[in-house]
Design a protein around this motif. Structure first.
Motif, mmCIF file in Angstrom:
data_model
loop_
_atom_site.group_PDB
_atom_site.id
_atom_site.type_symbol
_atom_site.label_atom_id
_atom_site.label_comp_id
_atom_site.label_asym_id
_atom_site.label_seq_id
_atom_site.Cartn_x
_atom_site.Cartn_y
_atom_site.Cartn_z
ATOM 1 N N THR A 32 13.761 -14.355 3.510
ATOM 2 C CA THR A 32 12.904 -13.559 4.384
ATOM 3 C C THR A 32 13.391 -13.639 5.823
ATOM 4 N N GLU A 33 13.747 -14.850 6.275
ATOM 5 C CA GLU A 33 14.227 -15.021 7.641
ATOM 6 C C GLU A 33 15.558 -14.304 7.837
ATOM 7 N N LEU A 34 16.424 -14.343 6.826
ATOM 8 C CA LEU A 34 17.699 -13.639 6.929
ATOM 9 C C LEU A 34 17.494 -12.124 6.980
ATOM 10 N N HIS A 49 9.212 -14.082 12.244
ATOM 11 C CA HIS A 49 9.139 -14.277 10.789
ATOM 12 C C HIS A 49 8.823 -12.996 10.033
ATOM 13 N N VAL A 50 8.091 -12.084 10.655
ATOM 14 C CA VAL A 50 7.729 -10.817 10.027
ATOM 15 C C VAL A 50 8.056 -9.680 10.991
ATOM 16 N N LEU A 51 8.016 -8.456 10.468
ATOM 17 C CA LEU A 51 8.283 -7.274 11.279
ATOM 18 C C LEU A 51 6.968 -6.597 11.641
ATOM 19 N N SER A 213 4.478 -19.878 -9.572
ATOM 20 C CA SER A 213 5.534 -18.949 -10.001
ATOM 21 C C SER A 213 5.348 -18.471 -11.433
ATOM 22 N N ALA A 214 4.706 -19.292 -12.269
ATOM 23 C CA ALA A 214 4.516 -18.916 -13.668
ATOM 24 C C ALA A 214 3.385 -17.909 -13.853
ATOM 25 N N LYS A 215 2.544 -17.761 -12.826
ATOM 26 C CA LYS A 215 1.374 -16.905 -12.967
ATOM 27 C C LYS A 215 1.494 -15.587 -12.218
ATOM 28 N N VAL A 216 2.308 -15.563 -11.159
ATOM 29 C CA VAL A 216 2.375 -14.377 -10.320
ATOM 30 C C VAL A 216 3.768 -13.778 -10.369
ATOM 31 N N ALA A 217 3.839 -12.465 -10.100
ATOM 32 C CA ALA A 217 5.110 -11.756 -10.195
ATOM 33 C C ALA A 217 5.978 -11.935 -8.962
ATOM 34 N N ASP A 218 5.379 -12.287 -7.825
ATOM 35 C CA ASP A 218 6.171 -12.526 -6.632
ATOM 36 C C ASP A 218 5.431 -13.494 -5.711
ATOM 37 N N GLY A 219 6.176 -14.122 -4.808
ATOM 38 C CA GLY A 219 5.572 -15.051 -3.851
ATOM 39 C C GLY A 219 5.293 -16.428 -4.413
ATOM 40 N N GLY A 220 5.768 -16.723 -5.620
ATOM 41 C CA GLY A 220 5.506 -18.024 -6.215
ATOM 42 C C GLY A 220 6.223 -19.139 -5.477
ATOM 43 N N GLY A 221 5.560 -20.325 -5.423
ATOM 44 C CA GLY A 221 6.162 -21.484 -4.805
ATOM 45 C C GLY A 221 5.874 -21.638 -3.331
ATOM 46 N N LEU A 222 5.382 -20.595 -2.690
ATOM 47 C CA LEU A 222 5.047 -20.662 -1.270
ATOM 48 C C LEU A 222 3.547 -20.819 -1.081
ATOM 49 N N CYS A 223 3.163 -21.368 0.050
ATOM 50 C CA CYS A 223 1.749 -21.488 0.389
ATOM 51 C C CYS A 223 1.330 -20.294 1.244
ATOM 52 N N HIS A 224 0.126 -19.836 1.012
ATOM 53 C CA HIS A 224 -0.370 -18.662 1.719
ATOM 54 C C HIS A 224 -1.820 -18.903 2.112
ATOM 55 N N LEU A 345 3.352 -28.040 7.908
ATOM 56 C CA LEU A 345 3.318 -27.142 6.750
ATOM 57 C C LEU A 345 4.327 -26.013 6.851
ATOM 58 N N ASP A 346 4.881 -25.813 8.022
ATOM 59 C CA ASP A 346 5.753 -24.671 8.300
ATOM 60 C C ASP A 346 6.730 -24.339 7.171
ATOM 61 N N PRO A 347 7.529 -25.287 6.650
ATOM 62 C CA PRO A 347 8.528 -24.936 5.629
ATOM 63 C C PRO A 347 7.922 -24.407 4.329
ATOM 64 N N ARG A 348 6.671 -24.722 4.068
ATOM 65 C CA ARG A 348 6.043 -24.334 2.805
ATOM 66 C C ARG A 348 5.301 -23.005 2.899
ATOM 67 N N LEU A 349 5.184 -22.464 4.098
ATOM 68 C CA LEU A 349 4.341 -21.299 4.310
ATOM 69 C C LEU A 349 5.115 -19.994 4.142
ATOM 70 N N SER A 350 4.442 -18.981 3.606
ATOM 71 C CA SER A 350 5.022 -17.639 3.582
ATOM 72 C C SER A 350 5.159 -17.159 5.020
ATOM 73 N N ALA A 351 6.012 -16.171 5.225
ATOM 74 C CA ALA A 351 6.269 -15.674 6.580
ATOM 75 C C ALA A 351 5.007 -15.128 7.230
ATOM 76 N N SER A 352 4.228 -14.361 6.476
ATOM 77 C CA SER A 352 3.016 -13.773 7.067
ATOM 78 C C SER A 352 1.938 -14.830 7.291
ATOM 79 N N ALA A 353 1.855 -15.843 6.411
ATOM 80 C CA ALA A 353 0.878 -16.916 6.612
ATOM 81 C C ALA A 353 1.202 -17.712 7.868
ATOM 82 N N LEU A 354 2.483 -18.032 8.065
ATOM 83 C CA LEU A 354 2.875 -18.772 9.257
ATOM 84 C C LEU A 354 2.580 -17.960 10.515
ATOM 85 N N THR A 355 2.895 -16.669 10.475
ATOM 86 C CA THR A 355 2.625 -15.799 11.622
ATOM 87 C C THR A 355 1.138 -15.775 11.943
#
Length: 372
Positions: A32-34, A49-51, A213-224, A345-355
């Motif tokens: 996401t950052e790249l 982090h987001v546009l 990750s096993a339950k959702v189609a995207d965004g798994g593994g990140l905190c939101h 928590l920064d490294p574990r957060l989704s880009a929009s959650a951190l923003t």
């Protein structure tokens, strides 16, 4: 046309497609950052982090009820992104999958992947208060576009040994042109709500959710932040499409589902309404942002709930739900709302959650005035 010259081609195609989809770094924000670096600084929100497009992200939060939702019945087709074979695998029969969601269903098999009617963003205006115009689309229509754009980026990132892909190697993203133009990019901005428990003594706390990750189609593994969900009516019935065209109703439904595990919402809704009418359950809106990797739009909102009201409304709060688990500290189901906790928590957060957390911390005096 059959593309399966041998019985192994579909299997190899599926394996390569899954390798790209599960590319290293996907569980964090690295990609996401790249992807954000593809865009000029003027198109990035604070922190980078987001546009955010012109007028998308507000300088300060506004009360939820001040956001004007405008309905439109205009059918406005979105231009095709062009050939998409390079982001789709082969089926068992050796034919190219018709769309990305079907490939996810067959090859990833997440527990939650349901096509539903969604509200489609058609216009954003902020010159005289925030006004959002919507029509309708479906979850899969938007999901397909977002996931194909992300998949293309991941594939090029892998092939370039982890560097930022060039625009020439990203034909789908390049075909969009302006990523903030809803006439070119199909958008259905979900609602992500940062929930803050307002403490009388100033020891405020917030709720965080780790997606499985096993339950959702995207965004798994990140905190939101929690709750967060699609902006959708509860059914395709015309009455529900009209009645549910409300940010407040959408947020209440997500609170009921994610915090309390409910599928029936009458009683929680009445309790939420009473608390809000008493001024003890307040909601704010920061506008919209785009997650850079998949170009998925999201509305950023904040709920501030007085501590005793929070404890009463969510006395039976669940710690796991259909999408993941609640992240807590010290035996609690919430986290301290402090700069130190957000940084940790920064490294574990989704880009929009951190923003959203950074914006709320910046504006904490406005959102969390001292108890009178």
């Amino acid at each position: 046309m059959n593309e399966g010259g041998s019985s192994s081609r579909p299997r190899l195609s599926a394996a390569e497609w899954l390798r790209v989809r599960k590319a290293p770094g996907v569980r964090g924000r690295e990609l996401t950052e790249l992807a954000a670096r593809l865009y000029p600084e003027s198109q990035r929100a604070p922190g980078g982090h987001v546009l955010a497009g012109p007028g998308w992200l507000l300088d300060e939060p506004v009360e939820l009820d001040s956001v004007r939702l405008i309905w439109s019945d205009i059918e406005d087709p979105v231009p095709s992104l062009g050939p998409v074979d390079h982001v789709l695998p082969l089926t068992d029969r050796g034919e190219r999958y018709a769309d990305y969601s079907r490939a996810v269903r067959d090859l990833v098999r997440p527990r939650l992947l349901e096509n539903r009617l969604s509200y489609r963003l058609l216009d954003v205006q902020s010159h005289n208060g925030l006004a959002l115009t919507f029509g309708t689309t479906t979850f899969f229509e938007v999901f397909n576009v977002k996931q194909m754009i992300a998949h293309e980026f991941k594939a090029e990132w892998l092939s370039s040994d982890g560097s930022v892909p060039s625009w020439d190697s990203l034909p789908l993203r390049s075909a969009l042109g302006d990523p903030f133009d809803p006439r070119r990019l199909l958008m259905s901005p979900g609602v992500s709500t940062l929930t803050i428990r307002r403490d009388k003594a100033g020891e405020h706390r917030f709720v965080l959710h780790e997606r499985d990750s096993a339950k959702v189609a995207d965004g798994g593994g990140l905190c939101h932040v929690m709750p967060a969900g699609e902006f959708q009516p509860s059914s395709v019935a015309p009455a529900d499409v009209a009645n549910d065209f409300s940010l407040w109703r959408n947020i209440m439904r997500e609170f009921s589902e994610e915090f309390l595990g409910n599928s029936e919402h009458d009683e929680p809704f009445r309790s939420f309404e009473r608390a809000r009418a008493e001024g003890r359950f307040r909601l704010w809106h920061y506008g919209l942002a785009l997650e850079p990797l998949e170009l998925g739009a999201v509305q950023l909102t904040v709920a501030v709930i007085d501590d005793d009201v929070f404890d009463r409304l969510f006395a039976h709060m669940v710690t796991t739900n259909d999408e993941g688990r609640v992240v807590g500290a010290g035996g609690r189901t919430d986290m301290p709302f402090t700069e130190e906790a957000i940084s940790r928590l920064d490294p574990r957060l989704s880009a929009s959650a951190l923003t959203l957390l950074r914006l709320a911390w910046r504006d904490r005096k406005r959102l969390l005035p001292p108890a009178g």
